[in-house]
Design a protein around this motif. Structure first.
Motif, PDB file in Angstrom:
ATOM      1  N   GLY A  24     -79.807  19.533 -48.199  1.00 37.25           N
ATOM      2  CA  GLY A  24     -78.653  20.388 -48.446  1.00 37.25           C
ATOM      3  C   GLY A  24     -77.760  20.620 -47.240  1.00 37.25           C
ATOM      4  O   GLY A  24     -77.157  21.683 -47.111  1.00 37.25           O
ATOM      5  N   HIS A  25     -77.642  19.634 -46.358  1.00 33.94           N
ATOM      6  CA  HIS A  25     -76.790  19.767 -45.167  1.00 33.94           C
ATOM      7  C   HIS A  25     -75.304  19.807 -45.513  1.00 33.94           C
ATOM      8  O   HIS A  25     -74.497  20.267 -44.721  1.00 33.94           O
ATOM      9  CB  HIS A  25     -77.055  18.623 -44.185  1.00 33.94           C
TER      10      HIS A  25
ATOM     11  N   GLU B 277     -70.579  16.611 -49.113  1.00 31.01           N
ATOM     12  CA  GLU B 277     -69.477  17.414 -49.638  1.00 31.01           C
ATOM     13  C   GLU B 277     -68.283  17.370 -48.693  1.00 31.01           C
ATOM     14  O   GLU B 277     -67.132  17.328 -49.132  1.00 31.01           O
ATOM     15  CB  GLU B 277     -69.920  18.850 -49.873  1.00 31.01           C
ATOM     16  N   GLY B 278     -68.560  17.363 -47.401  1.00 29.37           N
ATOM     17  CA  GLY B 278     -67.480  17.275 -46.424  1.00 29.37           C
ATOM     18  C   GLY B 278     -66.725  15.957 -46.508  1.00 29.37           C
ATOM     19  O   GLY B 278     -65.510  15.918 -46.321  1.00 29.37           O
ATOM     20  N   GLU B 279     -67.440  14.884 -46.796  1.00 24.01           N
ATOM     21  CA  GLU B 279     -66.818  13.556 -46.899  1.00 24.01           C
ATOM     22  C   GLU B 279     -66.166  13.315 -48.252  1.00 24.01           C
ATOM     23  O   GLU B 279     -65.150  12.641 -48.336  1.00 24.01           O
ATOM     24  CB  GLU B 279     -67.854  12.459 -46.636  1.00 24.01           C
TER      25      GLU B 279
ATOM     26  N   PHE C   2     -69.259  15.542 -54.582  1.00 26.58           N
ATOM     27  CA  PHE C   2     -70.450  16.325 -54.275  1.00 26.58           C
ATOM     28  C   PHE C   2     -70.120  17.807 -54.096  1.00 26.58           C
ATOM     29  O   PHE C   2     -69.070  18.151 -53.571  1.00 26.58           O
ATOM     30  CB  PHE C   2     -71.095  15.828 -52.970  1.00 26.58           C
ATOM     31  N   SER C   3     -71.078  18.643 -54.470  1.00 27.44           N
ATOM     32  CA  SER C   3     -70.987  20.083 -54.211  1.00 27.44           C
ATOM     33  C   SER C   3     -72.368  20.552 -53.790  1.00 27.44           C
ATOM     34  O   SER C   3     -73.369  20.216 -54.431  1.00 27.44           O
ATOM     35  CB  SER C   3     -70.534  20.824 -55.465  1.00 27.44           C
ATOM     36  N   VAL C   4     -72.424  21.329 -52.707  1.00 28.26           N
ATOM     37  CA  VAL C   4     -73.698  21.863 -52.232  1.00 28.26           C
ATOM     38  C   VAL C   4     -73.591  23.387 -52.229  1.00 28.26           C
ATOM     39  O   VAL C   4     -72.675  23.953 -51.624  1.00 28.26           O
ATOM     40  CB  VAL C   4     -74.046  21.329 -50.834  1.00 28.26           C
TER      41      VAL C   4
ATOM     42  N   LEU D 171     -77.825  20.392 -54.091  1.00 30.59           N
ATOM     43  CA  LEU D 171     -76.787  19.383 -54.288  1.00 30.59           C
ATOM     44  C   LEU D 171     -76.514  19.161 -55.765  1.00 30.59           C
ATOM     45  O   LEU D 171     -77.438  18.999 -56.567  1.00 30.59           O
ATOM     46  CB  LEU D 171     -77.212  18.055 -53.659  1.00 30.59           C
ATOM     47  N   THR D 172     -75.233  19.146 -56.107  1.00 31.53           N
ATOM     48  CA  THR D 172     -74.792  18.757 -57.443  1.00 31.53           C
ATOM     49  C   THR D 172     -73.863  17.567 -57.267  1.00 31.53           C
ATOM     50  O   THR D 172     -72.928  17.616 -56.466  1.00 31.53           O
ATOM     51  CB  THR D 172     -74.026  19.904 -58.137  1.00 31.53           C
ATOM     52  N   ILE D 173     -74.141  16.514 -58.000  1.00 27.28           N
ATOM     53  CA  ILE D 173     -73.241  15.361 -57.988  1.00 27.28           C
ATOM     54  C   ILE D 173     -72.238  15.600 -59.104  1.00 27.28           C
ATOM     55  O   ILE D 173     -72.576  15.548 -60.283  1.00 27.28           O
ATOM     56  CB  ILE D 173     -74.001  14.039 -58.177  1.00 27.28           C
ATOM     57  N   LEU D 174     -71.016  15.893 -58.716  1.00 22.54           N
ATOM     58  CA  LEU D 174     -69.963  16.218 -59.676  1.00 22.54           C
ATOM     59  C   LEU D 174     -69.522  15.002 -60.474  1.00 22.54           C
ATOM     60  O   LEU D 174     -69.160  15.121 -61.642  1.00 22.54           O
ATOM     61  CB  LEU D 174     -68.760  16.820 -58.944  1.00 22.54           C
TER      62      LEU D 174
END
Length: 104
Positions: free
Chosen positions: A12-13, A17-19, A24-26, A32-35
């Motif tokens: 969960g780093h 999501e940053g990239e 992605f959403s954490v 982690l959720t893969i949107l």
């Protein structure tokens, strides 16, 4: 293209999501959720960067081609072995591990 996460490795780093925040959403708890498990081609580069910069190597991209799937799985296994070895070395030596990777 399909995004795959190894939940045993994900910590969960939120680098993913940053990239690729569209993919992605954490949560604040590190879940982690893969949107978009199958993101459009327009998001390929962002998804590739998310996979590349995942500090625990928990993410991979699976292509539809069987040979490419096998290559991804082999690369994933190699990364997991490398991470496990690094953790083992830290536990044995009481030190810290810094991993630096170049272009794949």
């Amino acid at each position: 293209m399909r995004i795959v996460v190894d939940r045993d490795l994900c910590q969960g780093h939120a680098s993913c999501e940053g990239e690729a925040p569209e993919v992605f959403s954490v949560s604040k708890q590190g879940d982690l959720t893969i949107l978009q498990p199958e993101p459009p081609e327009a998001l390929r580069r962002a998804a590739e960067l998310a996979v590349k910069y995942c500090p625990t190597h928990a993410l991979s991209i699976v292509e539809d081609d069987v040979e490419e799937v096998e290559e991804v799985e082999a690369a994933k296994a190699a990364k997991a072995a490398k991470a496990a070895k690094a953790v083992e070395e830290v536990q044995e030596g009481g030190g810290r591990v810094v991993t630096v990777e170049g272009e794949d």
